[in-house]
Design a protein around this motif. Sequence first.
Motif, short mmCIF file in Angstrom:
data_model
loop_
_atom_site.label_atom_id
_atom_site.label_comp_id
_atom_site.label_asym_id
_atom_site.label_seq_id
_atom_site.Cartn_x
_atom_site.Cartn_y
_atom_site.Cartn_z
N LEU A 48 0.92 -1.20 0.10
CA LEU A 48 -0.12 -0.01 -0.16
C LEU A 48 0.84 1.25 0.09
N VAL A 49 1.98 1.24 0.93
CA VAL A 49 2.90 2.36 0.86
C VAL A 49 3.58 2.71 -0.68
N PHE A 50 3.75 1.61 -1.36
CA PHE A 50 4.43 1.81 -2.67
C PHE A 50 3.38 2.67 -3.36
N ASP A 51 2.24 2.15 -3.52
CA ASP A 51 1.10 2.60 -4.24
C ASP A 51 0.72 3.95 -3.88
N ILE A 52 0.56 4.28 -2.58
CA ILE A 52 0.43 5.65 -2.15
C ILE A 52 1.55 6.43 -2.47
N GLN A 53 2.63 6.30 -2.25
CA GLN A 53 3.79 7.16 -2.89
C GLN A 53 4.04 7.29 -4.09
N GLN A 54 3.57 6.37 -5.27
CA GLN A 54 3.87 6.41 -6.46
C GLN A 54 2.56 6.62 -7.33
N GLN A 55 1.41 6.17 -7.02
CA GLN A 55 0.34 5.83 -8.05
C GLN A 55 -0.98 6.66 -7.30
N VAL A 56 -1.51 6.55 -6.15
CA VAL A 56 -2.58 6.78 -5.75
C VAL A 56 -2.87 8.29 -5.54
N ARG A 57 -3.74 8.85 -6.33
CA ARG A 57 -4.09 10.14 -6.53
C ARG A 57 -5.57 10.62 -6.39
N ASN A 58 -6.63 9.52 -6.50
CA ASN A 58 -7.77 9.93 -6.31
C ASN A 58 -8.62 8.73 -5.57
N ALA A 59 -9.80 8.95 -5.30
CA ALA A 59 -10.69 7.96 -4.41
C ALA A 59 -10.60 6.71 -5.16
N HIS A 60 -10.84 6.48 -6.44
CA HIS A 60 -10.99 5.41 -7.26
C HIS A 60 -9.55 4.54 -6.98
N GLN A 61 -8.50 5.20 -7.29
CA GLN A 61 -7.12 4.58 -7.22
C GLN A 61 -7.06 3.88 -5.58
N LEU A 62 -7.65 4.75 -4.85
CA LEU A 62 -7.17 4.10 -3.44
C LEU A 62 -7.86 3.05 -3.20
N LYS A 63 -9.27 3.04 -3.65
CA LYS A 63 -10.07 1.88 -3.34
C LYS A 63 -9.35 0.44 -3.93
N VAL A 64 -9.12 0.82 -5.31
CA VAL A 64 -8.28 -0.10 -5.97
C VAL A 64 -7.19 -0.91 -5.37
N SER A 65 -6.42 0.15 -4.88
CA SER A 65 -5.11 -0.38 -4.05
C SER A 65 -5.62 -1.15 -2.65
N LEU A 66 -6.57 -0.66 -1.99
CA LEU A 66 -6.92 -1.40 -1.05
C LEU A 66 -7.42 -2.40 -1.06
N PHE A 67 -8.41 -2.66 -2.02
CA PHE A 67 -9.06 -3.99 -2.64
C PHE A 67 -8.06 -4.95 -3.07
N GLY A 68 -7.15 -4.63 -3.83
CA GLY A 68 -6.04 -5.31 -4.40
C GLY A 68 -5.22 -6.14 -3.65
N TRP A 69 -4.71 -5.30 -2.42
CA TRP A 69 -3.77 -5.83 -1.54
C TRP A 69 -4.19 -6.53 -0.25
N LEU A 70 -5.30 -6.04 0.36
CA LEU A 70 -5.81 -6.70 1.48
C LEU A 70 -6.71 -7.73 1.40
N GLU A 71 -6.12 -8.85 2.17
CA GLU A 71 -6.91 -10.15 1.74
C GLU A 71 -8.29 -10.24 2.43
N ASN A 72 -8.63 -9.55 3.42
CA ASN A 72 -9.88 -9.71 3.95
C ASN A 72 -10.97 -8.71 3.84
N LEU A 73 -10.65 -7.84 2.86
CA LEU A 73 -11.59 -6.73 2.57
C LEU A 73 -12.48 -7.03 1.20
N GLU A 74 -13.81 -6.76 1.79
CA GLU A 74 -14.76 -6.90 0.72
C GLU A 74 -15.16 -5.65 0.14
N TYR A 75 -15.35 -5.61 -1.27
CA TYR A 75 -15.40 -4.46 -2.13
C TYR A 75 -16.65 -3.52 -1.64
#
Length: 283
Positions: free
Chosen positions: A222-249
């Motif tokens: 998540l840190v890598f995505d936030i530092q390099q790529q996350v710039r809006n809410a949609h991107q943040l949600k995609v990264s959260l859902f993509g990396w966190l095992e027990n998160l439901e969309y």
Amino acid sequence: MYPLQPELSRHGFITTESYDHGVRCYLDSPTQGIRCLNVDGDSGRRRTAFAHALAHVLGADPVLYYEFGRDKPVPQIIRIQEGEEIIEEPPVEAFDRVLTEACAQSEAAQTVLILDQLHKTQFLNHIRLFEFLQTGVWRYSDVQFQANMFNLKVFLVSDEPLYHSLQKASFRLWVSDEFDPRKQLTASELGIDQENCPWLEPLQRLLNQLQLTPTIEEYQRLVFDIQQQVRNAHQLKVSLFGWLENLEYRQLEDEAIEPLLDEVLQAIQQSLEIQEEIEISGL
């Protein structure tokens, strides 16, 4: 083998918990029967993943797996003569086959047998398993097979409590779903500069609201995505859902977390401004 955390991680089970003491108790306590581990804990396949990883950490080869509720005996049709058919007796059940194989493999090798979804089988099999743990002898029909009780270990996974005697013959280990709001990784533990990550605290508040405690590996992604790529809410949600095992969309679509998402994004923008100032001052 100890500490277990990096070894379990190498075999696919990521955790912030230490299971060293529990596993030592399971392995070192005196016993006259087959060592049996009841992998208890929060529902889901996390217990199964732990069982598989631990089996490999213990150096078992082979690791045998059986899941109750999947296999059903299928009657076989055989021909006696033209135009005549009879139903043959059902073949040996898959459960008996895997126990037979466990006995055979344990003669010469360290073997782990994982029995999953034990609550789905008939109660008689709980009694049969208890007798097997005591004697090392597996019986069905008119045959029996002897396990090497020194080489064989049995792991049980069930959504319901085990038969009393079977539980008494087992060591029970709790495998957590990892959520604990008190566990907060610091910037230094994540390898980042405290002054350049104002988004870390709002991110942790967001994760607490979602009832998630990421592993250090998940945090680092998540840190890598936030530092390099996350710039809006949609991107943040995609990264959260993509990396966190027990998160439901659906959790990310809840209006209640929108203010927390905004806090994280504002802090990300603040960190970008800080970085720009550092770069300009360094010219």
